[in-house]
Design a protein around this motif. Structure first.
Motif, PDB file in Angstrom:
ATOM      1  N   VAL A 115       0.833  -1.212   0.000  1.00  0.00           N
ATOM      2  CA  VAL A 115       0.000   0.000   0.000  1.00  0.00           C
ATOM      3  C   VAL A 115       0.864   1.256   0.000  1.00  0.00           C
ATOM      4  N   CYS A 116       1.929   1.259   0.805  1.00  0.00           N
ATOM      5  CA  CYS A 116       2.799   2.443   0.875  1.00  0.00           C
ATOM      6  C   CYS A 116       3.511   2.694  -0.461  1.00  0.00           C
ATOM      7  N   ILE A 117       4.024   1.624  -1.074  1.00  0.00           N
ATOM      8  CA  ILE A 117       4.715   1.792  -2.367  1.00  0.00           C
ATOM      9  C   ILE A 117       3.747   2.279  -3.439  1.00  0.00           C
ATOM     10  N   LEU A 118       2.563   1.625  -3.480  1.00  0.00           N
ATOM     11  CA  LEU A 118       1.569   2.016  -4.475  1.00  0.00           C
ATOM     12  C   LEU A 118       1.062   3.423  -4.188  1.00  0.00           C
ATOM     13  N   GLY A 119       0.871   3.764  -2.910  1.00  0.00           N
ATOM     14  CA  GLY A 119       0.414   5.102  -2.548  1.00  0.00           C
ATOM     15  C   GLY A 119       1.445   6.153  -2.915  1.00  0.00           C
ATOM     16  N   GLY A 120       2.720   5.853  -2.683  1.00  0.00           N
ATOM     17  CA  GLY A 120       3.778   6.808  -3.060  1.00  0.00           C
ATOM     18  C   GLY A 120       3.809   7.031  -4.562  1.00  0.00           C
ATOM     19  N   TRP A 121       3.641   5.959  -5.321  1.00  0.00           N
ATOM     20  CA  TRP A 121       3.650   6.082  -6.785  1.00  0.00           C
ATOM     21  C   TRP A 121       2.471   6.928  -7.270  1.00  0.00           C
ATOM     22  N   LEU A 122       1.295   6.700  -6.672  1.00  0.00           N
ATOM     23  CA  LEU A 122       0.114   7.485  -7.061  1.00  0.00           C
ATOM     24  C   LEU A 122       0.247   8.947  -6.627  1.00  0.00           C
ATOM     25  N   THR A 123       0.924   9.182  -5.490  1.00  0.00           N
ATOM     26  CA  THR A 123       1.128  10.562  -5.039  1.00  0.00           C
ATOM     27  C   THR A 123       2.035  11.318  -5.988  1.00  0.00           C
ATOM     28  N   VAL A 124       3.105  10.627  -6.411  1.00  0.00           N
ATOM     29  CA  VAL A 124       4.039  11.266  -7.367  1.00  0.00           C
ATOM     30  C   VAL A 124       3.320  11.635  -8.650  1.00  0.00           C
TER      31      VAL A 124
END
Length: 620
Positions: free
Chosen positions: A297-306
């Protein structure tokens, strides 16, 4: 003793609800739960309020992370704006308002949770009280036949363990079911509003979690069941050995008892260790799987935030929601097993409440203005089981004021005859009449009120000597109690006690012998002043001197009263007006003591054998 293993619960860890091992299951889960819900219908208004407050409390808690995420986003944007020189800085006013809103939401959530817990505690105690009251009243309506064939510990288990299990479930699990389902649905909706892609990624780990739970439960359940069984064996063995410790020591059975205990205890140790080890593995594994979902979730969330698809605050809120989502999953798994145990307990309670009761009283019961004491047995036939008749064809007439002695070998049917007379059991055929009326035409209360009883086992309860004697007639004065005690020759030894009539009798009372306890029950019968008497081995626990004193008191008491005396010691019933000699359920002889001796029949054989035994004892 009915052993019951402790409920095995795994305490909730970070982000996960506890997992409870399945216990005993109900044979008819749905039917039992319907009965339980019907039983709870009297409290539906209070339970409805509990459910509303539980939902409201959960909703406020679910909204919190979403609002907190907005504060995180505003804080992040302010910091980035300051660093890049394009913003106006952190908007502390906005963040302050968010904090106030969050504080209000969590206070409301806590308040609603407290209110629903307070109401539910009251409902639980009301239900528990009602269950125990119903069971207690049921016990008084049930026939003696049930208790003759049922272990006392089994009956006590219904009114204690089973009711406690239902009570704990109502108090802890009912609201938790609602909050868990509300939280599960609410969190899922909030997660979808943030990002459907992250929601799908988080949900991918749910089947893995349940798969692990299923494997561990299937392995550990065998040991939990064995643990529960052997806990009962250990408890039963300890209770039996310590309850008869003097007998164990008298027959040098300590070593065998210890060996048996060690066998049970070693098995209990092995099953308990294995069950606890396997269940203890669950939380670390679940935490590992949960942490994997957080990483994804954190990796996917970071990618979506970028990619500016979601904000940093939404990622923070989503991580919180992932933790909140896994918690009700574990709670639901726990509750499902709790409900199985609850249904099993409720099923046992409802089965007990549905047991056959005593035959209904007569619709128009007879109430005699005065009882003369004439008793007629007319071709009485009875058996505790239809295929085992022990009284075949019993007929006799007892005139008012007569002293009737019933003698015979063990198993001849002497005590059974008394049970029929008191309507603890009903005859299979024939009839028993009092003053010309069938005893089934009286209420049981009126019928039993005609008799005073002194049984072979001295029954005394935890109270003073004064109150134990007064049990024969609850409205008797202290002077009347003392007069009855003097008539039964117990006044002297009672006054030698430190507290006299205020001495409290209990299991630890060692300064009163078994014979003296029997004398107290005789004093109770004297105080009751009944129309008819039943004396079942009333002098079996006293010495010869005391027996003579009691016999004199009993002779005075039995004047003008119909009396039934059951005795193995034939020397105590020589002056009986009529002796009924029973053997194999039938009256084989009847007459006075001298008449029966002159016949030289069955009674004479019994009497002479006792006389010979007494002579042999004196010679020895």
């Amino acid at each position: 003793m009915q052993g019951r293993g402790p409920q095995q619960r795994q305490g909730p860890g970070p982000g996960h609800g506890g997992i409870q091992m399945a216990g005993e299951k109900a044979r008819d889960f749905r039917g039992t739960m319907r009965k339980l819900l019907k039983y709870l219908s009297a409290f539906k208004f209070s339970i409805g309020i509990v459910l509303v407050f539980a939902i409201a409390s959960t909703v406020f808690a679910v909204i919190g992370p979403k609002i907190l995420g907005k504060a995180t986003t505003k804080l992040y944007e302010g910091v980035i704006g300051q660093l890049s020189g394009t913003g106006t800085g952190i908007d502390f006013g906005y963040i302050g308002r968010i904090i106030l809103i969050m504080t209000g939401l969590y206070l409301l959530s806590a308040l609603f949770s407290y209110i629903q817990g307070w109401i539910m505690a009251g409902v639980t105690m009301e239900v528990t009280y009602r269950f125990r009251k119903d069971i207690s009243e049921k016990i008084n309506r049930m026939p003696l036949r049930y208790f003759d064939g049922t272990n006392q510990g089994e009956v006590l288990s219904r009114i204690t363990n089973d009711v406690d299990t239902i009570s704990q479930t109502l108090n802890q699990s009912l609201a938790q079911i609602v909050t868990s389902l509300t939280m599960l649905v609410g969190v899922l909706i909030m997660m979808l509003t943030i990002s459907w892609l992250m929601t799908v990624a988080a949900l991918l780990f749910v089947p893995l979690s349940f798969g692990i739970i299923g494997v561990v439960i299937s392995k550990s359940q065998v040991y939990f069941k064995e643990q529960q069984d052997y806990l009962g064996h250990v408890n039963g063995h300890v209770e039996e050995m310590f309850g008869s410790h003097n007998v164990v020591q008298a027959f040098n059975g300590e070593e065998k008892s210890i060996e048996q205990f060690e066998d049970y205890n070693n098995t209990l140790f092995g099953s308990a260790w294995k069950s606890q080890f396997l269940s203890g593995m669950m939380m670390p594994i679940m935490m590992f799987v949960g942490n994997l979902s957080y990483v994804v979730v954190c990796i996917l969330g970071g990618w979506l935030t970028v990619r500016n698809t979601i904000t940093i605050g939404d990622v923070q809120a989503f991580v919180q929601y992932v933790r909140m989502f896994t918690q009700p999953l574990g709670q639901i798994a726990t509750i499902s097993n709790v409900l199985q145990q609850t249904a099993a307990a409720a099923e046992r309670v409802f089965e007990f409440l549905a047991e056959d009761e005593e035959v209904n009283e007569a619709e128009a019961p007879i109430q005699l203005p005065a009882v003369t004491g004439r008793v007629d047995f007319q071709h009485v036939k009875f058996g505790y089981r239809p295929d085992r008749i022990i009284i075949n064809d019993f007929s006799a007439t007892v005139n008012p004021g007569q002293k009737i002695a019933i003698v015979g070998p063990t198993g001849a049917g002497k005590t059974t005859l008394v049970k029929l007379l008191m309507r603890f059991y009903d005859v299979n055929s024939g009839a028993i009449l009092i003053d010309g009326h069938n005893i089934q035409e009286f209420t049981r209360k009126d019928l039993r009120g005609m008799f005073g009883m002194v049984l072979q086992d001295a029954w005394l309860y935890n109270n003073t000597i004064m109150e134990n004697i007064r049990y024969g007639r609850l409205n008797a004065t202290d002077e009347e109690v003392i007069a009855a005690a003097k008539a039964a020759h117990v006044d002297h030894f009672v006054r030698t006690l430190a507290d006299g009539y205020n001495t409290v009798l209990n299991e630890e009372t060692t300064n009163i012998s078994q014979g003296q306890k029997q004398l107290l029950t005789i004093a109770r019968a004297i105080l009751a002043d009944p129309q008819m008497l039943i004396l079942d081995e009333a002098t079996s626990s006293v010495d010869t001197r005391t027996e003579i004193l009691i016999q004199k008191a009993m002779d005075a008491l039995m004047q003008n009263r119909t009396s039934f005396v059951i005795a193995h010691r034939l020397s105590t019933i020589r002056n009986a007006d009529l002796i009924l000699v029973m053997n194999d359920g039938d009256i084989v002889e009847q007459g006075t003591h001298l008449e029966l001796l002159a016949r030289g029949g069955f009674y004479a054989d019994i009497y002479n054998s006792q006389f010979e035994q007494a002579e042999a004892g004196y010679a020895a």
